[in-house]
Design an enzyme around this catalytic site. Structure first.
Site, mmCIF file in Angstrom:
data_model
loop_
_atom_site.group_PDB
_atom_site.id
_atom_site.type_symbol
_atom_site.label_atom_id
_atom_site.label_comp_id
_atom_site.label_asym_id
_atom_site.label_seq_id
_atom_site.Cartn_x
_atom_site.Cartn_y
_atom_site.Cartn_z
ATOM 1 N N SER A 124 0.850 -1.189 0.000
ATOM 2 C CA SER A 124 0.000 0.000 0.000
ATOM 3 C C SER A 124 0.882 1.235 0.000
ATOM 4 O O SER A 124 2.070 1.155 0.364
ATOM 5 C CB SER A 124 -0.833 -0.034 1.285
ATOM 6 N N TYR A 165 -0.931 -1.526 10.543
ATOM 7 C CA TYR A 165 -1.133 -1.818 9.115
ATOM 8 C C TYR A 165 0.042 -1.273 8.305
ATOM 9 O O TYR A 165 0.629 -1.969 7.476
ATOM 10 C CB TYR A 165 -2.450 -1.182 8.656
HETATM 11 N N1 LIG Z 1 -8.420 -1.037 -1.611
HETATM 12 C C1 LIG Z 1 -7.432 -0.190 -1.389
HETATM 13 O O1 LIG Z 1 -7.590 1.041 -1.519
HETATM 14 C C2 LIG Z 1 -6.078 -0.723 -0.997
HETATM 15 C C3 LIG Z 1 -5.053 0.208 -0.798
HETATM 16 C C4 LIG Z 1 -3.804 -0.260 -0.446
HETATM 17 C C5 LIG Z 1 -3.565 -1.614 -0.308
HETATM 18 N N2 LIG Z 1 -4.580 -2.506 -0.494
HETATM 19 C C6 LIG Z 1 -4.264 -3.926 -0.300
HETATM 20 O O2 LIG Z 1 -4.884 -4.692 -1.316
HETATM 21 C C7 LIG Z 1 -5.093 -6.020 -0.835
HETATM 22 C C8 LIG Z 1 -6.500 -6.469 -1.209
HETATM 23 O O3 LIG Z 1 -7.448 -5.686 -0.495
HETATM 24 P P1 LIG Z 1 -8.828 -5.207 -1.130
HETATM 25 O O4 LIG Z 1 -8.756 -3.753 -1.292
HETATM 26 O O5 LIG Z 1 -9.188 -6.047 -2.279
HETATM 27 O O6 LIG Z 1 -9.835 -5.448 0.114
HETATM 28 P P2 LIG Z 1 -10.818 -6.662 0.496
HETATM 29 O O7 LIG Z 1 -11.936 -6.722 -0.441
HETATM 30 O O8 LIG Z 1 -11.097 -6.485 1.939
HETATM 31 O O9 LIG Z 1 -9.923 -7.948 0.249
HETATM 32 C C9 LIG Z 1 -9.069 -8.478 1.207
HETATM 33 C C10 LIG Z 1 -8.868 -9.950 0.890
HETATM 34 O O10 LIG Z 1 -7.943 -10.491 1.833
HETATM 35 C C11 LIG Z 1 -8.477 -11.670 2.368
HETATM 36 N N3 LIG Z 1 -8.051 -11.886 3.741
HETATM 37 C C12 LIG Z 1 -8.101 -11.005 4.773
HETATM 38 N N4 LIG Z 1 -7.693 -11.608 5.895
HETATM 39 C C13 LIG Z 1 -7.380 -12.887 5.552
HETATM 40 C C14 LIG Z 1 -6.907 -14.002 6.270
HETATM 41 N N5 LIG Z 1 -6.650 -13.958 7.599
HETATM 42 N N6 LIG Z 1 -6.711 -15.166 5.609
HETATM 43 C C15 LIG Z 1 -6.957 -15.248 4.288
HETATM 44 N N7 LIG Z 1 -7.406 -14.235 3.554
HETATM 45 C C16 LIG Z 1 -7.608 -13.065 4.181
HETATM 46 C C17 LIG Z 1 -9.988 -11.492 2.307
HETATM 47 O O11 LIG Z 1 -10.600 -12.773 2.224
HETATM 48 P P3 LIG Z 1 -11.466 -13.473 3.397
HETATM 49 O O12 LIG Z 1 -12.188 -12.397 4.136
HETATM 50 O O13 LIG Z 1 -12.320 -14.422 2.624
HETATM 51 O O14 LIG Z 1 -10.458 -14.195 4.227
HETATM 52 C C18 LIG Z 1 -10.167 -10.738 1.009
HETATM 53 O O15 LIG Z 1 -10.282 -11.633 -0.077
HETATM 54 C C19 LIG Z 1 -4.824 -5.973 0.668
HETATM 55 O O16 LIG Z 1 -3.534 -6.517 0.927
HETATM 56 C C20 LIG Z 1 -4.822 -4.494 0.996
HETATM 57 O O17 LIG Z 1 -4.015 -4.189 2.094
HETATM 58 C C21 LIG Z 1 -5.833 -2.084 -0.828
#
Ligand SMILES: NC(=O)c1ccc[n+]([C@@H]2O[C@H](COP(=O)([O-])OP(=O)(O)OC[C@H]3O[C@@H](n4cnc5c(N)ncnc54)[C@H](OP(=O)(O)O)[C@@H]3O)[C@@H](O)[C@H]2O)c1
Length: 275
Positions: A150, A163
């Site tokens: 991120s 985080y």
């Molecule tokens: N969206 C943004 O603006 C943004 C910005 C910076 C970085 N990111 C990064 O992008 C990545 C994806 O996030 P997203 O934005 O797509 O949000 P999201 O929809 O909340 O996706 C997060 C994913 O991680 C999985 N996850 C969380 N905890 C887990 C665990 N203990 N074991 C296995 N799986 C787990 C969730 O699956 P389950 O709940 O099914 O386990 C879900 O599929 C993350 O690493 C996040 O930090 C996102």
């Protein structure tokens, strides 16, 4: 070669594929003809992603989308999980460590178990999966490891101490690893996400471990998960070491200030009302 064509018949394992960026990546990779392994904890989320992927596929490709549900924070089971992943197609060409959980709490109000969950999911979960995958990739002398970080892996922000630290750790890890495995023809890529319109803020943890359950303005105004997935795939196809995605004007301004005017960045961050 058409953009992303090199992923046809490649085995791509995506963690965090039950929603958001991971789900969009799975759909985009399957559209390119890749075999995809979907991971996350929520089986119904993985099934939804699988159904979306299968829409893109021809009848003879049935079975090319596999589900492997596990808790990424339970890193002691990484070797066992990796063995299961390899049992589907006998190899993994691209590993995308995308599973992650965010934080919405002051550090002093964050329970120890929440700190462990965030660090174990975002950092150690990836470290131990990669530790089990790398020797297998080294044996075949090919592979790509991409870890999703991120912009708060580049700077700190209030309410994100743990985080942000977990994502900073990924940056050092990727840099070191990339230098070590270059000789084995393995590419290590860091994906730095700005603001992407997903449910990340809804799923973020408060200090007591309950979920924040609100859509943040930054995510609301972010790029779509599909757009983000396309950028990631474009970067991976080019073998990029760092891929910046979701860099909205707001994210660009923060990165600019942090890099060139750190004192002004600190001044603003201390006074800004971060949610
Ligand atoms: N969206 C943004 O603006 C943004 C910005 C910076 C970085 N990111 C990064 O992008 C990545 C994806 O996030 P997203 O934005 O797509 O949000 P999201 O929809 O909340 O996706 C997060 C994913 O991680 C999985 N996850 C969380 N905890 C887990 C665990 N203990 N074991 C296995 N799986 C787990 C969730 O699956 P389950 O709940 O099914 O386990 C879900 O599929 C993350 O690493 C996040 O930090 C996102």
């Amino acid at each position: 070669m058409k953009q992303g064509e090199q992923f046809r018949d490649k085995v791509v394992w995506i963690t965090g594929a039950s929603s958001g960026i991971g789900a969009a990546l799975a759909v985009a990779f399957s559209r390119l003809g890749a075999k995809v392994i979907l991971s996350g904890r929520r089986v119904e989320g993985l099934e939804k992603t699988r159904a979306l992927c299968e829409r893109n596929q021809r009848e003879q490709q049935r079975g090319d989308i596999q589900m492997l549900a596990f808790d990424a924070s339970d890193y002691g089971k990484a070797e066992e999980v990796v063995e299961k992943a390899y049992s589907f197609f006998a190899r993994v060409d691209v590993f995308v460590g995308n599973a992650g959980v965010s934080q919405r709490s002051l550090f002093t109000e964050t329970k120890a178990e929440v700190i462990h969950t965030i660090v174990n999911t975002n950092f150690l979960g990836n470290v131990f999966l990669v530790k089990a995958i790398l020797p297998r990739m080294q044996e075949r002398r090919e592979g790509t490891v991409a870890l999703v970080s991120s912009i708060v892996g580049k700077f700190g922000s209030p309410l994100r101490a743990v985080y942000s630290a977990s994502k900073h750790a990924l940056h050092g890890f990727c840099d070191s690893l990339a230098a070590e495995v270059r000789k084995d023809n393995i590419t290590v890529t860091l994906v730095v996400a700005g603001f992407v319109k997903t449910d990340i803020s809804l799923h973020a943890l408060l200090g007591d471990g309950t979920r924040y359950e609100h859509m943040d303005e930054n995510q609301q105004g972010g790029v779509s998960a599909d757009e983000c997935a396309e950028s990631i795939i474009r970067g991976l196809a080019r073998g990029k070491r760092e891929i910046m995605v979701g860099i909205t004007n707001r994210a660009r301004l923060i990165l600019f200030l942090h890099r060139f005017f750190p004192w002004l960045f600190r001044y603003i961050v201390q006074r800004s009302k971060v949610t």
